[in-house]
Design a protein around this motif. Structure first.
Motif, short mmCIF file in Angstrom:
data_model
loop_
_atom_site.label_atom_id
_atom_site.label_comp_id
_atom_site.label_asym_id
_atom_site.label_seq_id
_atom_site.Cartn_x
_atom_site.Cartn_y
_atom_site.Cartn_z
N LEU A 262 0.79 -1.22 0.00
CA LEU A 262 0.00 0.00 0.00
C LEU A 262 0.82 1.28 0.00
CD1 LEU A 262 -2.93 -1.03 2.39
CD2 LEU A 262 -2.83 -1.13 -0.11
N TYR A 263 2.05 1.23 0.50
CA TYR A 263 2.87 2.44 0.49
C TYR A 263 3.15 2.91 -0.94
CZ TYR A 263 7.00 -0.27 -0.90
OH TYR A 263 7.90 -1.06 -1.58
N GLN A 264 3.07 1.99 -1.90
CA GLN A 264 3.34 2.34 -3.29
C GLN A 264 2.30 3.31 -3.85
OE1 GLN A 264 3.64 -1.38 -5.39
NE2 GLN A 264 5.66 -1.85 -4.55
N LEU A 265 1.13 3.39 -3.20
CA LEU A 265 0.11 4.33 -3.65
C LEU A 265 0.60 5.77 -3.53
CD1 LEU A 265 -3.01 2.63 -2.01
CD2 LEU A 265 -2.38 2.60 -4.44
N GLY A 266 1.41 6.05 -2.55
CA GLY A 266 1.96 7.39 -2.39
C GLY A 266 2.95 7.74 -3.48
N GLU A 267 3.66 6.73 -3.97
CA GLU A 267 4.65 6.97 -5.03
C GLU A 267 3.99 7.44 -6.32
OE1 GLU A 267 6.62 3.21 -5.15
OE2 GLU A 267 7.88 3.64 -3.39
N SER A 268 2.71 7.12 -6.49
CA SER A 268 1.97 7.59 -7.68
C SER A 268 1.94 9.11 -7.75
CB SER A 268 0.54 7.06 -7.66
OG SER A 268 0.50 5.66 -7.58
N TYR A 269 2.07 9.76 -6.58
CA TYR A 269 2.03 11.22 -6.52
C TYR A 269 3.40 11.81 -6.17
CZ TYR A 269 -2.85 9.98 -6.51
OH TYR A 269 -4.07 9.45 -6.85
N ASP A 270 4.45 10.99 -6.33
CA ASP A 270 5.83 11.39 -6.02
C ASP A 270 6.01 11.73 -4.55
OD1 ASP A 270 6.69 11.01 -8.63
OD2 ASP A 270 6.28 13.09 -9.22
N ILE A 271 5.16 11.18 -3.70
CA ILE A 271 5.30 11.37 -2.25
C ILE A 271 6.30 10.34 -1.72
CG2 ILE A 271 4.12 11.22 -0.02
CD1 ILE A 271 1.59 12.16 -1.38
N PRO A 272 7.32 10.76 -0.98
CA PRO A 272 8.21 9.79 -0.34
C PRO A 272 7.39 8.83 0.53
CG PRO A 272 9.12 11.99 -0.17
CD PRO A 272 7.73 12.15 -0.70
N SER A 273 7.52 7.54 0.28
CA SER A 273 6.64 6.55 0.91
C SER A 273 7.46 5.34 1.32
CB SER A 273 5.53 6.12 -0.06
OG SER A 273 4.83 7.26 -0.56
N GLU A 274 7.07 4.72 2.42
CA GLU A 274 7.81 3.54 2.86
C GLU A 274 6.95 2.63 3.72
OE1 GLU A 274 10.73 4.05 6.18
OE2 GLU A 274 10.42 6.20 5.82
N PRO A 275 7.24 1.32 3.69
CA PRO A 275 6.59 0.39 4.61
C PRO A 275 7.33 0.40 5.94
CG PRO A 275 8.03 -0.82 3.14
CD PRO A 275 8.14 0.63 2.75
N VAL A 276 6.60 0.19 7.03
CA VAL A 276 7.18 0.20 8.37
C VAL A 276 6.68 -1.01 9.14
CG1 VAL A 276 7.42 1.49 10.53
CG2 VAL A 276 7.22 2.74 8.36
N ASP A 277 7.60 -1.79 9.71
CA ASP A 277 7.19 -2.88 10.61
C ASP A 277 6.75 -2.23 11.91
OD1 ASP A 277 6.80 -5.00 12.28
OD2 ASP A 277 8.87 -5.75 12.20
N ALA A 278 5.45 -2.01 12.03
CA ALA A 278 4.91 -1.25 13.17
C ALA A 278 4.61 -2.13 14.37
CB ALA A 278 3.66 -0.49 12.74
#
Length: 348
Positions: A211-227
């Motif tokens: 799901l973090y890849q959805l942010g990349e569609s808008y060039d937003i720095p995005s990352e997955p986090v082991d929360a």
């Protein structure tokens, strides 16, 4: 197969205990007490719901505590928070009185929303908590709007906007991300991905499962986090906040977490296996922090038990406070509707 899995889990747990601590004793001790308060508060809320003392909807945060605690330690006083309707734990992490939250769950006048909001609409302006919101995804553009106000007023503050994984299928999510990046708003979008949008897995409802890849569609720095590890949450939020305060715009973080209970108290959670649930419980964030504290000799088992007892007393006191508080007067139906006290268009 089960033995191999158990050994792997034990090895993973051992590795966590042996790792060098990334933060101070004070931070770990705060995390432990804060997450314990969330856990005990939610456990008691579930019990009271079963006794019909809490009515309406009730969505518990059990298992996801690190998502709130790690962010609270990374952000500053004056930063704004907004989330969906799984909203008891965030204000607890920010310092809202358990009494005020429990009274709100009881629909009492002493609640933080004067008994008018209930479980899904906790608000506390004093700590910067801009509320739980009941419409899926509706808080996402609101979070962007709050960030716009912070930028417009040049406060240097950020807004952290939480949502569930199901909210990413809402059009408002995409609109808000596009506008936030276009205007470089100081907002941290957080997807609390607990694997199931209500009761349906991400794999069954989304073509994009990372799901973090959805942010990349808008060039937003995005990352997955082991929360499930509170340290990871703190570090990722701290990085995002630094970017936002520097005027570089939004970040999208996908917090990969897990809720031990169903979507709400009416959900039996039959869509997942007992083995899956137990596997995540084996990675419990509170137990991980406890192991780090014990390994470093920052507290003994007895001292941690005393913290747990303190937290239990806080929760017990909040229940007593809620039970003894009055319900709102009928006249309260007509207050807090308009900001202007002399709003000229009220019709009798």
């Amino acid at each position: 197969m089960a033995d191999t899995k158990d050994k792997a889990k034990a090895k993973s747990a051992k590795a966590k205990v042996q790792a060098e601590p990334k933060f101070s004793k004070e931070t770990y001790m705060w995390w432990y007490e804060s997450m314990k308060l969330m856990r005990r508060f939610e456990e008691k809320s579930g019990q009271l719901y079963g006794q019909q003392k809490i009515k309406g909807f009730c969505h518990l945060y059990i298992g996801q505590e690190a998502c709130a605690a790690g962010a609270a330690s990374a952000l500053e006083k004056g930063d704004k928070w907004i989330t969906a309707y799984r909203d008891h734990a965030h204000p607890l992490a920010l310092g809202t009185s358990p009494n005020a939250i429990m009274a709100e769950l009881f629909a009492k006048a002493t609640g933080c929303s004067k008994g008018k909001g209930g479980s899904m609409h906790i608000f506390d302006k004093e700590v910067g908590f801009m509320g739980g919101h009941g419409i899926v995804g509706a808080q996402v553009p609101l979070g962007a709007g709050i960030a716009f106000a912070e930028k417009y007023n040049n406060t240097g503050k950020v807004c952290i906007c939480y949502m569930g994984d199901g909210a990413t299928r809402q059009g408002a999510f995409h609109e808000a991300l596009n506008m936030a990046m276009t205007w470089k708003l100081p907002v941290i979008f957080v997807i609390e991905n607990n694997g199931y949008a209500m009761g349906t897995s991400v794999q069954r409802t989304s073509n994009v499962v990372e799901l973090y890849q959805l942010g990349e569609s808008y060039d937003i720095p995005s990352e997955p986090v082991d929360a499930m590890e509170v340290e990871n949450v703190h570090e990722s939020v701290a990085r995002a906040a630094e970017r936002a305060r520097a005027g570089e715009g939004p970040t999208l973080l996908e917090f990969r977490t897990y809720r031990y209970k169903g979507h709400s108290m009416s959900d039996p959670a039959k869509y997942r296996t007992k083995e899956e649930l137990e596997d995540y419980k084996g990675r419990d964030s509170i137990e991980s922090v406890k192991a780090t504290i014990l390994k470093n000799g920052w507290a003994t088992e007895e001292e941690l038990d005393q913290i747990d007892e303190k937290v239990k007393q806080q929760v017990a006191e909040s229940v007593k406070f809620a039970e003894e508080s009055p319900y709102p007067e009928p006249e309260e139906l007509y207050t807090d509707i308009y900001v202007e006290s002399d709003y000229p268009f009220i019709m009798d």
